[in-house]
Scaffold this motif. Structure first.
Motif, PDB file in Angstrom:
ATOM      1  N   VAL A 162      41.439  13.687   5.326  1.00 15.12           N
ATOM      2  CA  VAL A 162      40.170  14.420   5.227  1.00 15.12           C
ATOM      3  C   VAL A 162      39.049  13.648   4.543  1.00 15.12           C
ATOM      4  N   ARG A 163      39.353  12.556   3.842  1.00 12.01           N
ATOM      5  CA  ARG A 163      38.315  11.897   3.052  1.00 12.01           C
ATOM      6  C   ARG A 163      37.175  11.385   3.918  1.00 12.01           C
ATOM      7  N   GLY A 164      37.465  10.944   5.150  1.00 18.62           N
ATOM      8  CA  GLY A 164      36.418  10.420   6.016  1.00 18.62           C
ATOM      9  C   GLY A 164      35.358  11.446   6.338  1.00 18.62           C
ATOM     10  N   PHE A 165      35.767  12.716   6.434  1.00 18.75           N
ATOM     11  CA  PHE A 165      34.805  13.775   6.735  1.00 18.75           C
ATOM     12  C   PHE A 165      33.902  14.043   5.529  1.00 18.75           C
ATOM     13  N   PHE A 166      34.476  13.994   4.333  1.00 23.34           N
ATOM     14  CA  PHE A 166      33.668  14.174   3.127  1.00 23.34           C
ATOM     15  C   PHE A 166      32.771  12.962   2.879  1.00 23.34           C
ATOM     16  N   ASN A 167      33.273  11.770   3.198  1.00 22.71           N
ATOM     17  CA  ASN A 167      32.519  10.536   2.963  1.00 22.71           C
ATOM     18  C   ASN A 167      31.572  10.202   4.106  1.00 22.71           C
ATOM     19  N   ARG A 168      31.730  10.911   5.237  1.00 24.66           N
ATOM     20  CA  ARG A 168      30.971  10.622   6.452  1.00 24.66           C
ATOM     21  C   ARG A 168      31.166   9.169   6.870  1.00 24.66           C
ATOM     22  N   SER A 169      32.430   8.766   6.836  1.00 24.75           N
ATOM     23  CA  SER A 169      32.792   7.392   7.176  1.00 24.75           C
ATOM     24  C   SER A 169      33.552   7.395   8.497  1.00 24.75           C
ATOM     25  N   TRP A 170      32.981   6.744   9.506  1.00 24.55           N
ATOM     26  CA  TRP A 170      33.599   6.747  10.828  1.00 24.55           C
ATOM     27  C   TRP A 170      34.912   5.983  10.836  1.00 24.55           C
ATOM     28  N   TRP A 171      34.992   4.880  10.067  1.00 22.92           N
ATOM     29  CA  TRP A 171      36.240   4.107  10.085  1.00 22.92           C
ATOM     30  C   TRP A 171      37.357   4.868   9.381  1.00 22.92           C
ATOM     31  N   GLN A 172      37.029   5.653   8.348  1.00 21.40           N
ATOM     32  CA  GLN A 172      38.046   6.466   7.690  1.00 21.40           C
ATOM     33  C   GLN A 172      38.495   7.621   8.585  1.00 21.40           C
ATOM     34  N   ILE A 173      37.575   8.162   9.355  1.00 16.78           N
ATOM     35  CA  ILE A 173      37.935   9.216  10.303  1.00 16.78           C
ATOM     36  C   ILE A 173      38.833   8.646  11.396  1.00 16.78           C
ATOM     37  N   LEU A 174      38.501   7.438  11.876  1.00 15.49           N
ATOM     38  CA  LEU A 174      39.330   6.787  12.889  1.00 15.49           C
ATOM     39  C   LEU A 174      40.727   6.515  12.342  1.00 15.49           C
ATOM     40  N   LEU A 175      40.804   6.057  11.099  1.00 15.96           N
ATOM     41  CA  LEU A 175      42.105   5.828  10.477  1.00 15.96           C
ATOM     42  C   LEU A 175      42.888   7.130  10.362  1.00 15.96           C
ATOM     43  N   ALA A 176      42.198   8.215  10.038  1.00 16.94           N
ATOM     44  CA  ALA A 176      42.851   9.518   9.937  1.00 16.94           C
ATOM     45  C   ALA A 176      43.454   9.938  11.277  1.00 16.94           C
ATOM     46  N   VAL A 177      42.727   9.666  12.357  1.00 20.74           N
ATOM     47  CA  VAL A 177      43.231   9.998  13.697  1.00 20.74           C
ATOM     48  C   VAL A 177      44.490   9.199  14.004  1.00 20.74           C
ATOM     49  N   VAL A 178      44.464   7.904  13.667  1.00 20.03           N
ATOM     50  CA  VAL A 178      45.631   7.047  13.897  1.00 20.03           C
ATOM     51  C   VAL A 178      46.822   7.549  13.088  1.00 20.03           C
ATOM     52  N   LEU A 179      46.593   7.893  11.815  1.00 21.44           N
ATOM     53  CA  LEU A 179      47.675   8.396  10.966  1.00 21.44           C
ATOM     54  C   LEU A 179      48.205   9.731  11.479  1.00 21.44           C
ATOM     55  N   LEU A 180      47.301  10.554  11.975  1.00 19.48           N
ATOM     56  CA  LEU A 180      47.726  11.853  12.495  1.00 19.48           C
ATOM     57  C   LEU A 180      48.606  11.683  13.722  1.00 19.48           C
ATOM     58  N   LEU A 181      48.257  10.731  14.568  1.00 17.68           N
ATOM     59  CA  LEU A 181      49.066  10.461  15.756  1.00 17.68           C
ATOM     60  C   LEU A 181      50.429   9.876  15.379  1.00 17.68           C
ATOM     61  N   ALA A 182      50.443   9.033  14.346  1.00 13.93           N
ATOM     62  CA  ALA A 182      51.676   8.353  13.957  1.00 13.93           C
ATOM     63  C   ALA A 182      52.583   9.225  13.090  1.00 13.93           C
ATOM     64  N   TYR A 183      51.974  10.008  12.201  1.00  7.50           N
ATOM     65  CA  TYR A 183      52.765  10.749  11.215  1.00  7.50           C
ATOM     66  C   TYR A 183      52.515  12.259  11.244  1.00  7.50           C
TER      67      TYR A 183
END
Length: 207
Positions: A142-163
């Motif tokens: 969730v940190r990417g949404f609070f930080n408005r960081s696209w790369w953190q949101i992309l990482l979150a998507v990858v982690l969600l798919l993996a884990y």
């Protein structure tokens, strides 16, 4: 521009090295504790695990994530990879972010287990780092949404798919002997950490 980019890359590389060393040290400590726990036939689990709603066990909130099931290495082994991956990724945001995520996940998970864990009619002891792991996972999601960081949101998507399947661990039906309370409250603690650590934006003055 080039100078700033170079400084940013150097800082990230420095954090990556520090993150690797930190997580390696954490794993070494956990495995040393596990060895001692197995050699003492689970004494550390019984002594430092959380006994829900037992006032004398409140200090165990601070120790239970360090101890794992003494019957085999399986419990700790299962926690090792996600702990290292999530911990390292959280560390890349900086030591303060990492420590905040760890602390709030640790505290929320322990308090949740102490209040709601186990059975109302029986005795149980809860140990393990999975609550902290779920907290780090929640922080990263969730940190990417609070930080408005696209790369953190992309990482979150990858982690969600993996884990993403691990999120089923917050359900009461997760399985016998597994503390869904630790998972659920740890996850909540990680989300709170992301909220607390979000960048503070200046308020606009109205004239």
């Amino acid at each position: 521009m080039v100078g700033r980019a170079s400084v940013g890359q150097a800082e990230l590389a420095s954090r990556a090295r520090a993150g690797i060393v930190t997580m390696a040290a954490v794993v070494a400590v956990l495995y040393a504790i596990q060895l001692a726990n197995m050699l003492t036939f689970g004494w550390l689990s019984l002594t430092f695990g959380i006994r829900p709603r037992d006032v004398t066990s409140l200090p165990d909130i601070l120790t239970s994530p360090l101890v794992h099931d003494a019957s085999s290495w399986n419990h700790l082994a299962a926690n090792t990879l996600p702990l290292v991956v999530f911990g390292f990724l959280a560390f890349l945001s900086g030591l303060r972010q990492f420590l905040t995520a760890i602390a709030l996940s640790w505290l929320a998970s322990g308090v949740g287990v102490w209040l709601f864990g186990g059975s109302l009619f029986g005795h149980s002891v809860t140990v393990g780092a999975s609550g902290v792991i779920f907290g780090l996972f929640g922080f990263l999601l969730v940190r990417g949404f609070f930080n408005r960081s696209w790369w953190q949101i992309l990482l979150a998507v990858v982690l969600l798919l993996a884990y993403g399947s691990v999120l089923l661990g917050v359900l009461p039906t997760v399985g016998r002997g597994i503390s869904w309370q630790a998972h659920l409250f740890g996850l909540a603690g990680g989300v709170v950490a992301a909220l607390v650590m979000r960048p503070q934006r200046p308020h606009r003055a109205i004239s």
